[in-house]
Motif scaffolding. Sequence first.
Motif, short mmCIF file in Angstrom:
data_model
loop_
_atom_site.label_atom_id
_atom_site.label_comp_id
_atom_site.label_asym_id
_atom_site.label_seq_id
_atom_site.Cartn_x
_atom_site.Cartn_y
_atom_site.Cartn_z
N ARG A 1 12.81 -15.06 -17.56
CA ARG A 1 14.18 -14.58 -17.38
C ARG A 1 14.56 -14.69 -15.92
O ARG A 1 13.86 -14.20 -15.05
CB ARG A 1 14.29 -13.13 -17.84
CG ARG A 1 15.66 -12.51 -17.59
CD ARG A 1 15.83 -11.16 -18.24
NE ARG A 1 15.84 -11.26 -19.67
CZ ARG A 1 16.86 -11.70 -20.41
NH1 ARG A 1 17.97 -12.10 -19.82
NH2 ARG A 1 16.79 -11.75 -21.71
N LEU A 2 15.69 -15.36 -15.66
CA LEU A 2 16.18 -15.54 -14.30
C LEU A 2 17.52 -14.85 -14.12
O LEU A 2 18.36 -14.87 -15.03
CB LEU A 2 16.37 -17.03 -13.99
CG LEU A 2 15.10 -17.85 -13.96
CD1 LEU A 2 14.96 -18.64 -15.23
CD2 LEU A 2 15.13 -18.77 -12.77
N LEU A 3 17.71 -14.27 -12.96
CA LEU A 3 19.01 -13.78 -12.54
C LEU A 3 19.54 -14.78 -11.53
O LEU A 3 18.89 -15.06 -10.53
CB LEU A 3 18.89 -12.40 -11.90
CG LEU A 3 20.18 -11.83 -11.30
CD1 LEU A 3 21.25 -11.62 -12.38
CD2 LEU A 3 19.88 -10.53 -10.57
N ILE B 1 18.85 -16.88 -18.81
CA ILE B 1 19.58 -16.64 -17.57
C ILE B 1 20.60 -15.53 -17.76
O ILE B 1 21.34 -15.50 -18.74
CB ILE B 1 20.31 -17.92 -17.10
CG1 ILE B 1 19.29 -18.98 -16.70
CG2 ILE B 1 21.27 -17.62 -15.94
CD1 ILE B 1 19.90 -20.31 -16.34
N ASP B 2 20.63 -14.65 -16.77
CA ASP B 2 21.73 -13.70 -16.59
C ASP B 2 22.45 -14.17 -15.33
O ASP B 2 21.82 -14.35 -14.28
CB ASP B 2 21.21 -12.28 -16.41
CG ASP B 2 20.56 -11.77 -17.69
OD1 ASP B 2 21.29 -11.62 -18.68
OD2 ASP B 2 19.35 -11.52 -17.68
N SER C 1 19.21 -6.13 -15.67
CA SER C 1 18.88 -7.32 -16.46
C SER C 1 17.38 -7.61 -16.47
O SER C 1 16.92 -8.44 -17.24
CB SER C 1 19.66 -8.54 -15.96
OG SER C 1 19.20 -8.97 -14.69
N PRO D 1 15.13 -9.26 -14.46
CA PRO D 1 14.69 -10.66 -14.35
C PRO D 1 13.23 -10.77 -13.91
O PRO D 1 12.70 -9.86 -13.27
CB PRO D 1 15.62 -11.22 -13.27
CG PRO D 1 15.89 -10.04 -12.38
CD PRO D 1 15.99 -8.87 -13.33
#
Length: 115
Positions: free
Chosen positions: A2-4, A34-35, A85, A87
């Motif tokens: 998971r990436l911010l 992705i967020d 989120s 990440p």
Amino acid sequence: MRLLMNVRDTGTSSGISVQTHQVGRALVDRGHSIDLQYLEEGIFHPDYETFCDSVTEVPAFDLEARHPVRSLRAMGPGVRAGVASKPDVVYVNRFRALTWGRRVASQLGRPVVCH
């Protein structure tokens, strides 16, 4: 993973905006999630909505040298949303947004990548 990610606008106003869209799409195509946080809406916005888990407008990313306290406060909503989120990595696309990225990452013990 998971990436911010962040981008000034979800359009074509700069090469950075275009490459963030392209890199984000490619990362999702490779199985990452992705967020995205952004400052201004643009023509890629509907497409971001299709491949990002969340697309959130925030007031600020950059630490302004002339107004450091004001700009740190303005980053608050983006930092809180970024932390929420959860990440694995904070992906910052401009060095001026590193303070925002470090504030998020340090609260989670996560790395920051600046491209």
